[in-house]
Enzyme design. Structure first.
Site, mmCIF file in Angstrom:
data_model
loop_
_atom_site.group_PDB
_atom_site.id
_atom_site.type_symbol
_atom_site.label_atom_id
_atom_site.label_comp_id
_atom_site.label_asym_id
_atom_site.label_seq_id
_atom_site.Cartn_x
_atom_site.Cartn_y
_atom_site.Cartn_z
ATOM 1 N N ARG A 91 0.827 -1.203 0.000
ATOM 2 C CA ARG A 91 0.000 0.000 0.000
ATOM 3 C C ARG A 91 0.867 1.262 0.000
ATOM 4 O O ARG A 91 2.022 1.238 0.398
ATOM 5 C CB ARG A 91 -0.903 0.004 1.242
ATOM 6 N N HIS A 135 -10.620 -4.011 12.088
ATOM 7 C CA HIS A 135 -9.542 -4.631 11.316
ATOM 8 C C HIS A 135 -9.169 -5.912 12.051
ATOM 9 O O HIS A 135 -8.237 -5.941 12.849
ATOM 10 C CB HIS A 135 -8.361 -3.681 11.210
ATOM 11 N N SER A 191 -1.349 -6.180 9.371
ATOM 12 C CA SER A 191 -0.800 -7.195 8.474
ATOM 13 C C SER A 191 0.496 -7.757 9.055
ATOM 14 O O SER A 191 1.353 -7.008 9.524
ATOM 15 C CB SER A 191 -0.524 -6.593 7.097
#
Length: 532
Positions: free
Chosen positions: A60, A219, A239
């Site tokens: 990202r 999340h 992540s």
């Protein structure tokens, strides 16, 4: 030429997209695979998987993400965390992108964000690349043929990797741009082929919209006990902390691996698929996820492979450490058909501690849970974002700051209210380093983490004997079946106890310094945790 099912009153012309080439509406997986191969966007892998690379962007680009500053959102956006873009700049950007699109073919997918019909977001995703259409078709939820005939999108995402933004003209930072206009209900993505920007844009929208409906966007991954959706567990984490791996427990039902909502009715997945990291993935440790890498239409992103055999190399990170596979949820045999669960009975906050200080598991009070949720301490894992090449300690509030449009206290208070109402037990789980910091110690053994989580979820940890951690004050079990006692006491895993104490003091100070930004927005019991 227009192909595929679509609401005849909702074509690209309605959104000002004119004079384009072929438009492919809602193609199913086989046709998207065919198109990607014909256009040389991808290579066919074993089992019919699709092998793709994303160029210079293999993660990202959070610094290139903007929210358009309008009067209607001025007082609700957390501007310290969300770069603003002026309305005029967005209008110029949109006009230039639409001009760039002329004459080119596009792929349209009409999809749902959210398994609960009461809270879902209807999203149209327009992509320049066929494989991007396949990716987002996996990651969001697919309407039925009947639903497509009347599909009316709430938001539209336009993704053109070949479009390069002009910072001076478009009010952005580089040739890469992700611009969210909440008033016009449009997201523009340009200058990056990294597919994760598509799904995270939808997550950002839901993070903004759902709190107004008293729904907590999270999340997190989630699963529930077999035959008992009431026994739901959620796993917060950035992540690389283990959300996908740890929620894919063969003894439980997988609700989803990354993004969920918590409403008055319970837990629901935002997505229809998984986006799993594949570095060092093995058939022995994670057989279900490993098996997806040779299934039809799985998108294999940025992995090195043998040109002749198409055999994947799960250890070669020369392209990126953020290599991934994207696949529909039903490729996991124990996945929920409904993607719905009950109110969380257990809440696990996953952290990847590169300092080697935190224990493998700790039980949190509600005030401690809010403290650690707002802190969002972890280590960014190599490759997840552009420029991150080794674990980097960071605080990402709510375990997802890049996707949080509102101030963190909005999400923290929602979580606290729901914990109080439904009586969830909260745990902090460290999947990072033990026996020393990154470079000296070793990663927490996944077998130990799984054993600890099993004990937490089946209730056996409720009767364990605990000690209070001298640094953070939370409770640590003294013994857990199947886990070496020394692992539960991080200080004992270090060869140099004094070095551990210095490292622990440093981390406690980092927590305290980071938390000062929330001091004016939290209750006294949470402040007490911060003060220690």
């Amino acid at each position: 030429m227009i192909t595929g099912k679509v609401n005849p009153s909702k074509t690209l012309a309605d959104q000002g997209i004119l004079d384009v080439g072929n438009v492919f509406y809602n193609l199913q997986d086989p046709m998207l695979v065919e198109q990607a191969l014909q256009r040389k966007e991808a290579t066919l892998g074993n089992g019919g998987a699709l092998l793709v690379t994303t160029g210079k962007h293999t993660g990202r680009s959070p610094k290139d993400k903007f929210v358009v500053r309008t009067a209607s959102v001025e007082d609700t956006i957390w501007w310290e965390n969300n770069a603003p873009m002026e309305e005029n700049s967005f209008d110029i950007l949109r006009a230039d992108m639409l001009e760039h699109m002329k004459g080119k073919d596009y792929f349209v997918q009409d999809l749902f964000g959210g398994a609960d019909p009461a809270h879902r977001l209807d999203v149209r995703v327009i992509t320049e690349l066929a494989w991007h259409g396949l990716f987002i078709r996996h990651l969001l939820r697919r309407p039925s043929s009947v639903e497509l005939e009347s599909f009316d999108p709430d938001f539209t995402i336009i993704n053109c990797p070949s479009f390069k933004a002009n910072p001076e003209r478009h009010g952005c930072r580089s040739e890469t741009v992700i611009a969210i206009n909440l008033d016009k209900k449009i997201i523009l993505i340009g200058g990056t082929a990294y597919a994760g920007e598509n799904k995270k844009s939808v997550f950002t929208l839901l993070n903004y919209l759902l709190p107004e409906k008293n729904v907590m966007p999270m999340h997190c991954s989630a699963n529930h006990a077999v035959g008992n959706p009431i026994d739901t567990a959620i796993f917060f984490g950035l992540s690389g902390t283990g959300k996908t791996t740890l929620s894919a427990d063969p003894s439980r039902v997988l609700i989803g691996d990354d993004e969920h909502g918590w409403s008055d009715r319970g837990t629901f997945n935002f997505e229809g698929g998984c986006y799993a990291k594949t570095i060092n993935l093995s058939a022995e440790a994670e057989p279900e996820i490993y098996a997806t890498t040779s299934k039809f239409a799985t998108v294999i992103e940025n992995m090195v492979y043998d040109e002749d055999t198409r055999e994947l190399d799960f250890e070669d990170d020369s392209l990126t450490a953020n290599m991934r596979c994207a696949y529909p949820l039903h490729y996991i045999s124990n996945a929920s058909e409904t993607a719905l669960g009950g109110h969380p009975k257990n809440i696990i906050m996953l952290t990847c501690d590169a300092f080697g200080v935190l224990p493998p598991i700790a039980r949190l009070t509600p005030a401690q849970a809010m403290y650690h949720f707002l802190s969002g301490f972890t280590s960014k894992v190599a490759g997840t974002e552009t420029g991150v090449t080794e674990p980097e300690p960071t605080f990402s509030t709510c375990f997802g700051a890049p996707f949080m449009p509102r101030r963190p206290e909005v999400y923290g208070n929602l979580l606290r209210e729901k914990i109080a109402k439904h009586g969830a037990t909260c745990w902090l789980v460290n999947t990072g380093w033990t026996g020393g910091a990154y470079g000296t110690g070793s990663r927490m053994p996944i077998k130990a983490t799984r054993a600890l989580l099993t004990a937490a979820l089946n209730g056996s940890l409720a009767d364990a004997k605990y000690r209070n951690d001298p640094n953070f004050g939370f409770e640590i079990p003294e013994a857990v079946s199947g886990v070496a006692d020394i692992l539960l006491d991080p200080r004992r895993t270090w060869d140099d106890s004094a070095a551990y104490d210095r490292q622990a003091k440093k981390l406690v100070t980092m927590f305290a310094d980071n938390f000062t930004q929330y001091a004016d927005h939290i209750d006294d019991d949470v402040k007490a945790v911060a003060i220690g």
